[in-house]
Design a protein around this motif. Structure first.
Motif, PDB file in Angstrom:
ATOM      1  N   VAL A 201       0.844  -1.189   0.000  1.00 21.98           N
ATOM      2  CA  VAL A 201       0.000   0.000   0.000  1.00 21.98           C
ATOM      3  C   VAL A 201       0.882   1.242   0.000  1.00 21.98           C
ATOM      4  O   VAL A 201       2.000   1.235   0.520  1.00 21.98           O
ATOM      5  N   SER A 202       0.376   2.319  -0.594  1.00 20.70           N
ATOM      6  CA  SER A 202       1.130   3.567  -0.647  1.00 20.70           C
ATOM      7  C   SER A 202       1.306   4.138   0.757  1.00 20.70           C
ATOM      8  O   SER A 202       0.418   4.042   1.600  1.00 20.70           O
ATOM      9  N   GLY A 203       2.463   4.753   0.978  1.00 20.10           N
ATOM     10  CA  GLY A 203       2.772   5.316   2.282  1.00 20.10           C
ATOM     11  C   GLY A 203       4.025   4.680   2.854  1.00 20.10           C
ATOM     12  O   GLY A 203       4.804   4.045   2.144  1.00 20.10           O
ATOM     13  N   THR A 204       4.225   4.855   4.144  1.00 15.15           N
ATOM     14  CA  THR A 204       5.388   4.302   4.832  1.00 15.15           C
ATOM     15  C   THR A 204       4.938   3.167   5.744  1.00 15.15           C
ATOM     16  O   THR A 204       3.907   3.273   6.406  1.00 15.15           O
ATOM     17  N   LYS A 205       5.701   2.093   5.747  1.00 11.23           N
ATOM     18  CA  LYS A 205       5.313   0.939   6.559  1.00 11.23           C
ATOM     19  C   LYS A 205       6.555   0.238   7.085  1.00 11.23           C
ATOM     20  O   LYS A 205       7.684   0.507   6.669  1.00 11.23           O
ATOM     21  N   VAL A 206       6.338  -0.683   8.008  1.00 16.27           N
ATOM     22  CA  VAL A 206       7.375  -1.591   8.481  1.00 16.27           C
ATOM     23  C   VAL A 206       6.945  -2.992   8.077  1.00 16.27           C
ATOM     24  O   VAL A 206       5.849  -3.436   8.415  1.00 16.27           O
ATOM     25  N   GLY A 207       7.791  -3.661   7.302  1.00 18.16           N
ATOM     26  CA  GLY A 207       7.451  -4.988   6.815  1.00 18.16           C
ATOM     27  C   GLY A 207       8.030  -6.084   7.687  1.00 18.16           C
ATOM     28  O   GLY A 207       8.744  -5.830   8.661  1.00 18.16           O
ATOM     29  N   GLY A 208       7.726  -7.315   7.350  1.00 13.42           N
ATOM     30  CA  GLY A 208       8.230  -8.453   8.102  1.00 13.42           C
ATOM     31  C   GLY A 208       9.670  -8.768   7.742  1.00 13.42           C
ATOM     32  O   GLY A 208      10.215  -8.270   6.755  1.00 13.42           O
ATOM     33  N   THR A 209      10.303  -9.601   8.546  1.00 13.01           N
ATOM     34  CA  THR A 209      11.674 -10.014   8.295  1.00 13.01           C
ATOM     35  C   THR A 209      11.788 -11.528   8.428  1.00 13.01           C
ATOM     36  O   THR A 209      11.051 -12.149   9.207  1.00 13.01           O
ATOM     37  N   ILE A 210      12.687 -12.118   7.660  1.00 13.93           N
ATOM     38  CA  ILE A 210      12.936 -13.553   7.783  1.00 13.93           C
ATOM     39  C   ILE A 210      14.168 -13.816   8.644  1.00 13.93           C
ATOM     40  O   ILE A 210      14.617 -14.952   8.758  1.00 13.93           O
ATOM     41  N   PHE A 211      14.717 -12.758   9.267  1.00 11.83           N
ATOM     42  CA  PHE A 211      15.820 -12.904  10.215  1.00 11.83           C
ATOM     43  C   PHE A 211      15.253 -12.855  11.634  1.00 11.83           C
ATOM     44  O   PHE A 211      14.506 -11.937  11.976  1.00 11.83           O
ATOM     45  N   ASP A 212      15.612 -13.833  12.459  1.00 12.31           N
ATOM     46  CA  ASP A 212      15.112 -13.811  13.832  1.00 12.31           C
ATOM     47  C   ASP A 212      16.035 -12.975  14.712  1.00 12.31           C
ATOM     48  O   ASP A 212      16.994 -12.354  14.232  1.00 12.31           O
ATOM     49  N   GLU A 213      15.753 -12.949  16.023  1.00  7.81           N
ATOM     50  CA  GLU A 213      16.501 -12.084  16.935  1.00  7.81           C
ATOM     51  C   GLU A 213      17.966 -12.479  17.072  1.00  7.81           C
ATOM     52  O   GLU A 213      18.799 -11.684  17.510  1.00  7.81           O
TER      53      GLU A 213
END
Length: 282
Positions: free
Chosen positions: A68-80
């Protein structure tokens, strides 16, 4: 929700291909649940988020997988711990007693049979031809279970190549290579394209904390603005391979700023860049 739902061209392809849209949608949460998690926002990613919003890449859509247009935080496939999860982790969701993995095996062709459907014969995948790690040729066939199926998952290049070698694709292309036509499909092997991207490397006075791409800005024109930090000639990254962020192409203390389709959005992108760098230096 999957990315393709927001892309009309891909969504129309799903419809034209005759795929089950509901089933395709359900597959994404299943994968995300197994290998994707929400990241803890690093300082550079927070600065990028604030800079994008100040530059007008709004609204802030929070944590989301949606395109979607705008700013977002996506998921990651790296764990902690920094471990990268891949499709191989999905095997853990299978029945280990009914799972056999062949390493270094190469599939060369899908084997087809035929079945009656709507008053005519239809091709049906019944197995594969492959070579093992010693170069020996084999054939593997489905069992009698009606739910058995051949799943082709060879990547964006390998999958269409395998389909074409197996006789699925544009009939004229197949005939030109003396491949018997199993199914004419004009889409197979077509539509591949690279996304243009510019990367800007910014030296800093002190080493920023490492972060892969977490924050993403998407403009109305379809421009992607994203960034990473801290991958350079440093002790924590020199022995790792991070693609375009590897030690071979980065400076010791640096921020990386990636802009896709830059010709649409250069002025606002550099405005965002200056805002982000100012925040990090502060």
């Amino acid at each position: 929700m999957p990315v393709f739902i927001s892309c009309s061209c891909t969504y129309s392809f799903i419809q034209e291909a005759g795929w089950d849209e509901d089933l395709v949608n359900k597959s994404y949460p299943w994968v995300e649940d197994k290998i994707v998690q929400w990241p803890k926002i690093a300082p550079w990613q927070a600065a990028l988020r604030d800079g994008l919003l100040q530059a007008g890449v709004a609204p802030f859509n929070g944590y989301t997988y949606d395109h979607v247009s705008g700013t977002k935080v996506g998921g990651t496939i790296f764990d902690e711990t920094g471990y990268r999860h891949t499709a191989a982790d999905l095997l853990a969701a299978g029945d280990a007693s009914n799972l056999k993995v062949l390493l270094h095996a190469s599939v060369h062709k899908i084997v087809f049979g035929s079945r009656q459907g709507n008053g005519r014969l239809k091709a049906r995948a019944i197995g594969v031809e492959f070579t093992d790690e010693d170069g020996r040729h084999h054939q593997a066939f489905l069992n009698s279970n009606r739910d058995s199926e051949v799943i082709v998952s060879a990547g964006a290049i390998g999958t269409p190549q395998l389909l074409l070698l197996s006789g699925i694709g544009p009939k004229n292309d197949l005939k030109n290579h003396n491949i018997p036509v199993v199914l004419h499909n004009r889409y197979v092997g077509k539509g591949m394209a690279d996304n243009p991207m510019n990367s800007i490397f910014i030296p800093t006075r002190s080493p920023p904390r490492q972060s892969l791409i977490e924050t993403v800005g998407i403009t109305e024109e379809g421009v992607f603005i994203e960034a990473s930090s801290g991958f350079g000639q440093s002790s924590e990254s020199v022995h790792c391979h991070h693609g375009i962020m590897s030690a071979e192409v980065c400076h010791r203390y640096s921020l990386q700023f990636h802009i896709a389709h830059t010709y649409f959005f250069l002025q606002a992108s550099f405005c965002t860049l200056m805002l982000c760098v100012q925040r990090v230096e502060e």
